[in-house]
Design an enzyme around this catalytic site. Structure first.
Site, PDB file in Angstrom:
ATOM      1  N   ASP A  18      44.759  45.853  40.413  1.00 39.78           N
ATOM      2  CA  ASP A  18      43.397  45.356  40.672  1.00 39.78           C
ATOM      3  C   ASP A  18      42.745  46.253  41.717  1.00 39.78           C
ATOM      4  O   ASP A  18      43.425  47.001  42.428  1.00 39.78           O
ATOM      5  CB  ASP A  18      43.436  43.909  41.191  1.00 39.78           C
ATOM      6  CG  ASP A  18      42.039  43.351  41.452  1.00 39.78           C
ATOM      7  OD1 ASP A  18      41.160  43.511  40.582  1.00 39.78           O
ATOM      8  OD2 ASP A  18      41.796  42.780  42.536  1.00 39.78           O
ATOM      9  N   SER A  19      41.422  46.138  41.828  1.00 38.38           N
ATOM     10  CA  SER A  19      40.714  46.885  42.864  1.00 38.38           C
ATOM     11  C   SER A  19      41.177  46.448  44.260  1.00 38.38           C
ATOM     12  O   SER A  19      41.043  47.213  45.207  1.00 38.38           O
ATOM     13  CB  SER A  19      39.208  46.650  42.724  1.00 38.38           C
ATOM     14  OG  SER A  19      38.926  45.270  42.904  1.00 38.38           O
ATOM     15  N   TYR A  50      35.029  47.355  43.147  1.00 44.51           N
ATOM     16  CA  TYR A  50      34.684  48.211  42.024  1.00 44.51           C
ATOM     17  C   TYR A  50      33.402  47.729  41.325  1.00 44.51           C
ATOM     18  O   TYR A  50      32.799  48.465  40.546  1.00 44.51           O
ATOM     19  CB  TYR A  50      35.791  48.178  40.964  1.00 44.51           C
ATOM     20  CG  TYR A  50      37.014  49.036  41.222  1.00 44.51           C
ATOM     21  CD1 TYR A  50      37.257  49.627  42.461  1.00 44.51           C
ATOM     22  CD2 TYR A  50      37.936  49.252  40.207  1.00 44.51           C
ATOM     23  CE1 TYR A  50      38.395  50.400  42.669  1.00 44.51           C
ATOM     24  CE2 TYR A  50      39.067  50.031  40.400  1.00 44.51           C
ATOM     25  CZ  TYR A  50      39.293  50.601  41.638  1.00 44.51           C
ATOM     26  OH  TYR A  50      40.417  51.372  41.827  1.00 44.51           O
ATOM     27  N   GLY A  51      33.057  46.463  41.575  1.00 45.95           N
ATOM     28  CA  GLY A  51      32.050  45.775  40.759  1.00 45.95           C
ATOM     29  C   GLY A  51      30.690  46.442  40.677  1.00 45.95           C
ATOM     30  O   GLY A  51      29.980  46.294  39.685  1.00 45.95           O
ATOM     31  N   CYS A  81      42.079  43.042  36.488  1.00 41.35           N
ATOM     32  CA  CYS A  81      40.754  43.274  37.045  1.00 41.35           C
ATOM     33  C   CYS A  81      39.795  43.314  35.863  1.00 41.35           C
ATOM     34  O   CYS A  81      39.967  44.132  34.948  1.00 41.35           O
ATOM     35  CB  CYS A  81      40.756  44.615  37.779  1.00 41.35           C
ATOM     36  SG  CYS A  81      39.146  45.131  38.384  1.00 41.35           S
ATOM     37  N   ASN A  82      38.809  42.436  35.863  1.00 43.04           N
ATOM     38  CA  ASN A  82      37.868  42.396  34.743  1.00 43.04           C
ATOM     39  C   ASN A  82      37.006  43.647  34.694  1.00 43.04           C
ATOM     40  O   ASN A  82      36.677  44.156  33.626  1.00 43.04           O
ATOM     41  CB  ASN A  82      36.962  41.173  34.861  1.00 43.04           C
ATOM     42  CG  ASN A  82      37.726  39.889  34.653  1.00 43.04           C
ATOM     43  OD1 ASN A  82      37.848  39.412  33.535  1.00 43.04           O
ATOM     44  ND2 ASN A  82      38.272  39.332  35.723  1.00 43.04           N
ATOM     45  N   THR A  83      36.617  44.132  35.881  1.00 36.79           N
ATOM     46  CA  THR A  83      35.742  45.294  35.931  1.00 36.79           C
ATOM     47  C   THR A  83      36.455  46.498  35.313  1.00 36.79           C
ATOM     48  O   THR A  83      35.876  47.231  34.502  1.00 36.79           O
ATOM     49  CB  THR A  83      35.329  45.578  37.391  1.00 36.79           C
ATOM     50  OG1 THR A  83      34.888  44.357  37.988  1.00 36.79           O
ATOM     51  CG2 THR A  83      34.233  46.612  37.467  1.00 36.79           C
ATOM     52  N   GLU A 166      37.321  40.570  49.982  1.00 34.21           N
ATOM     53  CA  GLU A 166      37.929  41.783  50.552  1.00 34.21           C
ATOM     54  C   GLU A 166      37.717  41.843  52.066  1.00 34.21           C
ATOM     55  O   GLU A 166      38.566  42.335  52.795  1.00 34.21           O
ATOM     56  CB  GLU A 166      37.353  43.044  49.885  1.00 34.21           C
ATOM     57  CG  GLU A 166      37.811  43.263  48.456  1.00 34.21           C
ATOM     58  CD  GLU A 166      39.320  43.510  48.313  1.00 34.21           C
ATOM     59  OE1 GLU A 166      39.874  44.293  49.095  1.00 34.21           O
ATOM     60  OE2 GLU A 166      39.933  42.897  47.408  1.00 34.21           O
ATOM     61  N   CYS A 200      36.142  37.211  37.186  1.00 39.29           N
ATOM     62  CA  CYS A 200      36.540  38.204  38.195  1.00 39.29           C
ATOM     63  C   CYS A 200      37.754  37.611  38.886  1.00 39.29           C
ATOM     64  O   CYS A 200      37.733  36.440  39.287  1.00 39.29           O
ATOM     65  CB  CYS A 200      35.422  38.448  39.193  1.00 39.29           C
ATOM     66  SG  CYS A 200      35.942  39.462  40.603  1.00 39.29           S
ATOM     67  N   THR A 201      38.801  38.421  39.022  1.00 40.08           N
ATOM     68  CA  THR A 201      40.058  37.857  39.527  1.00 40.08           C
ATOM     69  C   THR A 201      39.994  37.501  41.014  1.00 40.08           C
ATOM     70  O   THR A 201      40.875  36.815  41.518  1.00 40.08           O
ATOM     71  CB  THR A 201      41.218  38.842  39.263  1.00 40.08           C
ATOM     72  OG1 THR A 201      40.905  40.109  39.868  1.00 40.08           O
ATOM     73  CG2 THR A 201      41.424  39.028  37.777  1.00 40.08           C
ATOM     74  N   HIS A 202      38.971  37.959  41.702  1.00 40.99           N
ATOM     75  CA  HIS A 202      38.804  37.547  43.103  1.00 40.99           C
ATOM     76  C   HIS A 202      38.307  36.099  43.216  1.00 40.99           C
ATOM     77  O   HIS A 202      38.512  35.454  44.241  1.00 40.99           O
ATOM     78  CB  HIS A 202      37.767  38.433  43.805  1.00 40.99           C
ATOM     79  CG  HIS A 202      38.284  39.785  44.228  1.00 40.99           C
ATOM     80  ND1 HIS A 202      38.644  40.757  43.333  1.00 40.99           N
ATOM     81  CD2 HIS A 202      38.482  40.319  45.461  1.00 40.99           C
ATOM     82  CE1 HIS A 202      39.034  41.839  43.998  1.00 40.99           C
ATOM     83  NE2 HIS A 202      38.946  41.591  45.289  1.00 40.99           N
TER      84      HIS A 202
HETATM   85  N1  DGL Z   1      38.761  41.620  40.813  1.00 40.06           N
HETATM   86  C1  DGL Z   1      37.995  42.483  40.040  1.00 40.06           C
HETATM   87  C2  DGL Z   1      37.477  41.878  38.764  1.00 40.06           C
HETATM   88  O1  DGL Z   1      38.167  41.061  38.200  1.00 40.06           O
HETATM   89  C3  DGL Z   1      37.035  43.417  40.702  1.00 40.06           C
HETATM   90  C4  DGL Z   1      36.200  42.955  41.814  1.00 40.06           C
HETATM   91  C5  DGL Z   1      35.570  44.154  42.465  1.00 40.06           C
HETATM   92  O2  DGL Z   1      36.326  45.035  42.886  1.00 40.06           O
HETATM   93  O3  DGL Z   1      34.336  44.212  42.521  1.00 40.06           O
HETATM   94  O4  DGL Z   1      36.425  42.221  38.285  1.00 40.06           O
END
Ligand code: DGL
Length: 282
Positions: A18-19, A50-51, A81-83, A166, A200-202
């Site tokens: 993941d990011s 990363y978003g 990570c979805n992104t 983060e 988003c996994t966050h």
């Molecule tokens: N956790 C990530 C996701 O699922 C990325 C969040 C990010 O880095 O912006 O998209």
């Protein structure tokens, strides 16, 4: 980018990337359901989020992470990570993997999440909350249309949410402003939504606050369970890959930021102490 070592087909841990910290919400469910496997968790915390990054940058960073995990012996990598799944998965699968080692696998998390919604939504109106990159990629509406053409999708980008996690600001009162605003915006787009995908996994790390602003009767869907179930199923259907996943019950945590900071934060999120290694991605 780092040179790839000679690729071998020796068994190795499952890579989870993941990011930053968000992938821990996927890792923890996978580890709970598959405790006998070994894992390497890699968070690119130094370059998160990363978003808001462009397609090319997310692809390049994700490629570097996948190379690192392959060089560390992983035969199977999950983009938790979805992104990265939205912006880099297809290129990695179609352009990079055939040249690296067509027997290795990189899997994303959007498809298994979408597969799980068919039985959850009754109104057939679904909302998606995700990073700007994931929303702009249209990955969720496109994937949902393929599997469930009768479902209507409304989306809202939440540009601040992953950054709040983060920066460890996600439990502070300031976070409420952004969470309330983005949820209200999503629901104003379609009042018939009965299921919201946290894409988003966050975001599961913000779940208590999210639930405060989502009206009763709307299901808030996190991804961990669907992804872990899909992975178990994948390994059952692919015994040749299962044989290439070592089973010693160990996890190595790696971060591109400070190992001490990662240890502190990740221990809180996972509710147990851990050690982390700092690495550099090139
Ligand atoms: N956790 C990530 C996701 O699922 C990325 C969040 C990010 O880095 O912006 O998209």
């Amino acid at each position: 980018m780092a040179e790839l070592k000679q690729m071998s087909q020796s068994p190795g841990p499952i890579g989870v990337f993941d990011s930053g910290y968000g992938g821990l919400t996927i890792y923890s469910e996978i580890q709970r359901m598959m405790p006998e496997y070994d894992f390497i968790y890699l968070g690119d915390n130094a370059r998160a989020p990363y978003g808001t990054r462009s397609f090319d940058v997310v692809y390049e960073f994700t490629r570097q992470a996948v190379h690192h995990l392959f060089n560390s012996g992983c035969q199977l990598v999950i983009l938790a990570c979805n992104t990265a799944s939205a912006k880099a998965l297809r290129n990695i699968q179609q352009i990079d993997l055939p040249g690296i080692d067509p027997r290795r696998r990189v899997l994303g998390i959007i498809r298994p999440t979408v597969e799980s919604i068919g039985e959850i939504t009754k109104s057939r109106h679904v909302g998606v909350l995700a990073t700007e990159g994931t929303i702009k990629s249209m990955s969720y509406p496109l994937e949902i249309r393929k599997l469930f053409p009768d479902i209507t999708v409304a989306s809202e980008a939440c540009p601040m949410w992953a950054s709040l996690v983060e920066a460890n600001e996600h439990l502070n009162p300031g976070a409420d402003y952004f969470i309330k605003r983005d949820i209200e915006q999503l629901l104003s787009r379609d009042p018939d939504i009965d299921t919201i995908i946290l894409g988003c996994t966050h975001y599961p790390l913000l779940l208590d606050k999210i639930k405060q602003y989502v009206p009763n009767g709307i299901t808030v869907l996190t991804q961990g369970h669907a992804v872990a179930t899909a992975l178990q199923d994948y390994l059952k259907r692919h015994p040749e890959m299962d044989k290439l996943c070592t089973k010693g019950g160990n996890t190595i945590f790696r971060t591109t930021e400070s190992d001490e900071r990662f240890r502190e934060q990740a221990s809180k999120f996972l509710n147990h102490d851990l050690r982390a290694q700092k690495i550099t991605l090139l």
